[in-house]
Design a protein around this motif. Structure first.
Motif, mmCIF file in Angstrom:
data_model
loop_
_atom_site.group_PDB
_atom_site.id
_atom_site.type_symbol
_atom_site.label_atom_id
_atom_site.label_comp_id
_atom_site.label_asym_id
_atom_site.label_seq_id
_atom_site.Cartn_x
_atom_site.Cartn_y
_atom_site.Cartn_z
ATOM 1 N N VAL A 118 -42.931 -13.319 -12.508
ATOM 2 C CA VAL A 118 -41.945 -14.345 -12.889
ATOM 3 C C VAL A 118 -40.562 -13.704 -12.988
ATOM 4 O O VAL A 118 -40.377 -12.723 -13.705
ATOM 5 C CB VAL A 118 -42.342 -15.002 -14.226
ATOM 6 N N LEU A 119 -39.609 -14.279 -12.267
ATOM 7 C CA LEU A 119 -38.282 -13.664 -12.172
ATOM 8 C C LEU A 119 -37.244 -14.311 -13.083
ATOM 9 O O LEU A 119 -36.161 -13.765 -13.246
ATOM 10 C CB LEU A 119 -37.784 -13.727 -10.722
ATOM 11 N N ASN A 120 -37.529 -15.467 -13.624
ATOM 12 C CA ASN A 120 -36.533 -16.163 -14.444
ATOM 13 C C ASN A 120 -37.145 -16.596 -15.766
ATOM 14 O O ASN A 120 -38.183 -17.249 -15.770
ATOM 15 C CB ASN A 120 -36.011 -17.410 -13.726
ATOM 16 N N ASN A 122 -36.084 -18.892 -17.633
ATOM 17 C CA ASN A 122 -36.074 -20.361 -17.716
ATOM 18 C C ASN A 122 -37.357 -20.967 -17.143
ATOM 19 O O ASN A 122 -37.854 -21.962 -17.650
ATOM 20 C CB ASN A 122 -34.881 -20.932 -16.957
ATOM 21 N N GLY A 123 -37.859 -20.379 -16.077
ATOM 22 C CA GLY A 123 -39.060 -20.946 -15.431
ATOM 23 C C GLY A 123 -40.355 -20.407 -15.995
ATOM 24 O O GLY A 123 -41.436 -20.906 -15.680
ATOM 25 N N GLN A 124 -40.281 -19.402 -16.838
ATOM 26 C CA GLN A 124 -41.494 -18.699 -17.279
ATOM 27 C C GLN A 124 -42.500 -19.630 -17.950
ATOM 28 O O GLN A 124 -43.706 -19.528 -17.729
ATOM 29 C CB GLN A 124 -41.103 -17.562 -18.238
ATOM 30 N N VAL A 126 -43.488 -22.470 -17.504
ATOM 31 C CA VAL A 126 -44.376 -23.296 -16.655
ATOM 32 C C VAL A 126 -45.771 -22.668 -16.619
ATOM 33 O O VAL A 126 -46.785 -23.374 -16.606
ATOM 34 C CB VAL A 126 -43.817 -23.415 -15.213
ATOM 35 N N ASN A 127 -45.818 -21.337 -16.634
ATOM 36 C CA ASN A 127 -47.107 -20.641 -16.535
ATOM 37 C C ASN A 127 -48.051 -20.957 -17.686
ATOM 38 O O ASN A 127 -49.139 -21.471 -17.457
ATOM 39 C CB ASN A 127 -46.871 -19.134 -16.434
ATOM 40 N N THR A 130 -49.164 -24.716 -17.841
ATOM 41 C CA THR A 130 -50.058 -25.258 -16.799
ATOM 42 C C THR A 130 -51.300 -24.407 -16.542
ATOM 43 O O THR A 130 -52.220 -24.871 -15.871
ATOM 44 C CB THR A 130 -49.288 -25.411 -15.470
ATOM 45 N N LEU A 139 -46.839 -30.599 -16.339
ATOM 46 C CA LEU A 139 -45.477 -30.901 -16.788
ATOM 47 C C LEU A 139 -45.249 -32.397 -16.987
ATOM 48 O O LEU A 139 -44.582 -32.810 -17.935
ATOM 49 C CB LEU A 139 -44.466 -30.332 -15.788
ATOM 50 N N LEU A 143 -43.900 -33.967 -20.495
ATOM 51 C CA LEU A 143 -42.636 -34.709 -20.579
ATOM 52 C C LEU A 143 -42.870 -36.110 -21.145
ATOM 53 O O LEU A 143 -42.094 -36.600 -21.962
ATOM 54 C CB LEU A 143 -41.972 -34.791 -19.199
ATOM 55 N N THR A 167 -37.699 -31.700 -16.578
ATOM 56 C CA THR A 167 -38.364 -30.393 -16.651
ATOM 57 C C THR A 167 -37.388 -29.302 -17.051
ATOM 58 O O THR A 167 -37.675 -28.464 -17.905
ATOM 59 C CB THR A 167 -38.950 -30.013 -15.273
ATOM 60 N N GLN A 168 -36.215 -29.312 -16.414
ATOM 61 C CA GLN A 168 -35.262 -28.225 -16.687
ATOM 62 C C GLN A 168 -34.823 -28.234 -18.148
ATOM 63 O O GLN A 168 -34.568 -27.160 -18.715
ATOM 64 C CB GLN A 168 -34.048 -28.323 -15.761
ATOM 65 N N LEU A 171 -37.652 -26.593 -20.216
ATOM 66 C CA LEU A 171 -37.749 -25.149 -19.991
ATOM 67 C C LEU A 171 -36.525 -24.411 -20.536
ATOM 68 O O LEU A 171 -36.637 -23.316 -21.087
ATOM 69 C CB LEU A 171 -37.938 -24.871 -18.497
#
Lengths: 340, 202
Positions: A118-120, A122-124, A126-127, A130, A139, A143, A167-168, A171
């Motif tokens: 995972v590179l960001n 902000n997106g982490q 999600v893992n 889910t 997601l 929501l 979503t954003q 996160l």
């Protein structure tokens, strides 16, 4: 006349402060630390965003059956790691294959997870949300559940100014909390700031650390953020190839991210598979190069470490100076819920 | 009245210089929709449950084309003053890793690879019927690292008022449904299949 002007100016400044609810919260960069990698422009911190993220972090609403929260596997007092479980469990008591790492100083991390997949930040999230072995949700469902809660709907609107929770927003709110988890006030930090001195044993341990460990667990973050093999060998049952599962390269097989050593005293168990429950077991593993199993990183091979029991104790004393009680007991990171 | 004429003239001028282009996926010249059987030139029958992919049109507007979402088949406006346009099929490495989570980047759309930051560039799921035997398949084609990056920039010939045709028969007839009915990881096979898909833009 001058007094009247000053009164008007003061009133004006007060009014400005009142109409700016998104006033950016300070992000603390300790002296001598590198510039954070996290892009704060993309997700400006605010007190309201932090509190929203904090509430979400502690809320099991994120899991499919509302039983598991982020905090289930990331407890504050254990440096946001999961004690007493080699690998963490999620919904339906399903057990994953990796040890939940501690969460701190994430603003400086170039990637996340033991394999760096995972590179960001902000997106982490999600893992875990889910993953079937963690929160097992999706997601869209999360929501929907959040939109149904008035407190969350209002908080998201206040922080992101949008009528709809996207979503954003979810996160980024979580990231506002996790990126704020800065640990930089351990005894080691105080020694560096010349506020106090190490004991003789701690000083001996520090010297050993600099000689043998600092190349990978590099100060001040106590990690070089690289992927290494440390001689513990593959786990007997968990099929985990580590970094090569991300890169597809054979040279990365059985390498894992070098973890930070900050708060290491409290973030047991240790290693990516949680195989060691006690810190002295970890030190004992490194202390005897002759006992290492392949693969072993080139840096570690060159060290050819051989420590006696006094040296092991000294190293343990030093590692305990990395405990940051102010972080572990910080009331602003404690359980919090937006729901009244 | 004058204002109305001015508005109409402006609209006309806008359409002359900036056309809206629709995407039309075909198999052997037949327009494709989901959940229908089609006959391939190699005599296989094929049934698609899911088909979606990323496309960036000039001015770098990224869109997710999803056969299940009719609205997604209308591309954003872009200049059509030449007969060819440069399209990007799939996302480049920057787009994959920039950390945006809004619009076409929203993980809610089911294209985000949570375990390995990046996006599936093409999702395709269905059944091939070959010599009386049915072969279910599911392909998630993606990856942005060289040499298996699944994105290309390609000049495509477009005529005013005509759809952007994407011919799927070459891609679909190359699916390794017998030997590798599922691909979920980046790698040589994902790259090979993705490149076959891009051939359909010619």
């Amino acid at each position: 006349m001058r007094t009247a002007f000053l009164i008007v100016l003061s009133l004006g400044l007060c009014a400005l402060a009142l109409v700016d609810p998104k006033q950016e919260a300070d992000f603390f960069v300790p002296q001598g630390w590198p510039k954070p990698r996290y892009n704060f422009e993309n997700n400006p911190l605010s007190p309201e965003g932090f509190e929203l993220g904090r509430s979400l972090f502690y809320d099991p609403i994120l899991s499919k059956d509302s039983t598991v929260s982020c905090a289930s596997c990331h407890l504050q007092y254990t440096a946001f790691a999961h004690v007493d479980h080699p690998t963490s469990h999620g919904v339906d008591s399903r057990v994953g294959k990796r040890n939940a790492p501690g969460l701190m100083n994430l603003a400086w991390a170039p990637y996340f997870h033991w394999d760096g997949g995972v590179l960001n930040l902000n997106g982490q999230a999600v893992n875990p949300i889910t993953h079937p072995d963690e929160m097992g949700s999706d997601l869209a469902t999360v929501l929907l559940k959040l939109k149904r809660q008035k407190d969350y709907a209002a908080a998201f609107k206040k922080v992101f100014g949008a009528d709809d929770i996207k979503t954003q927003h979810l996160l980024k709110a979580l990231a506002q909390f996790t990126v704020s988890l800065v640990s930089a006030n351990s005894k080691y930090d105080q020694m560096k700031r010349k506020e106090l001195a190490f004991s003789d044993q701690e000083q001996r341990g520090y010297a050993l650390f600099l000689q043998y460990c600092n190349q990978c667990h590099t100060e001040p973050l106590f990690t070089n953020f690289k992927f290494k093999s440390n001689g513990i060998g593959p786990h007997p049952t968990l099929k985990d190839e580590g970094r090569s599962e991300i890169t597809g390269k054979e040279k990365d097989a059985l390498t894992f991210r070098v973890p930070t050593l900050r708060n290491i005293e409290h973030s047991f168990p240790y290693m990516h598979d949680g195989r060691y429950g006690k810190l002295k077991e970890v030190i004992h593993h490194y202390a005897k190069a002759s006992m290492w199993k392949l693969p072993v990183s080139s840096e570690l091979k060159k060290k050819n470490i051989s420590l006696n029991s006094d040296e092991e104790k000294a190293l343990l004393s030093f590692l305990k100076t990395l405990t940051d009680k102010a972080f572990l007991l910080n009331p602003t990171f404690e359980y919090f819920s937006l729901s009244k | 009245m004058f204002k109305f004429r001015l508005f109409t003239a402006s609209l006309l001028a806008f359409y002359l210089f900036f056309g809206q282009v629709n995407v039309q996926l075909t198999i052997d010249g037949v327009p494709v929709t989901l959940n229908q059987w089609y006959t391939q030139p190699n005599e296989d029958s094929i049934y698609l449950n899911e088909f979606k992919f990323y496309l960036a049109v000039p001015s770098d507007s990224l869109v997710l084309i999803d056969l299940a979402e009719q609205a997604s088949l209308h591309l954003p406006y872009f200049s059509l003053d030449d007969e060819t346009v440069l399209l990007r099929i799939g996302m480049d490495s920057v787009m994959n890793t920039c950390g945006r989570l809004d619009g076409p980047y929203d993980p809610l759309l089911g294209m985000y690879w949570a375990w390995n930051t990046g996006y599936t560039q093409l999702k395709c799921k269905g059944i091939v019927c070959r010599e009386g035997q049915q072969y279910p398949f599911e392909y998630h084609l993606g990856g942005y690292r060289s040499p298996h990056a699944t994105n290309v920039q390609q000049w495509v010939r477009l005529k005013e008022g005509q759809p952007l045709f994407i011919h799927l028969e070459r891609f679909l007839s190359n699916l390794p449904v017998k030997t590798q009915p599922k691909i979920m990881l980046p790698g040589p096979m994902a790259h090979l299949l993705f490149m076959k898909f891009t051939e359909g833009f010619q």
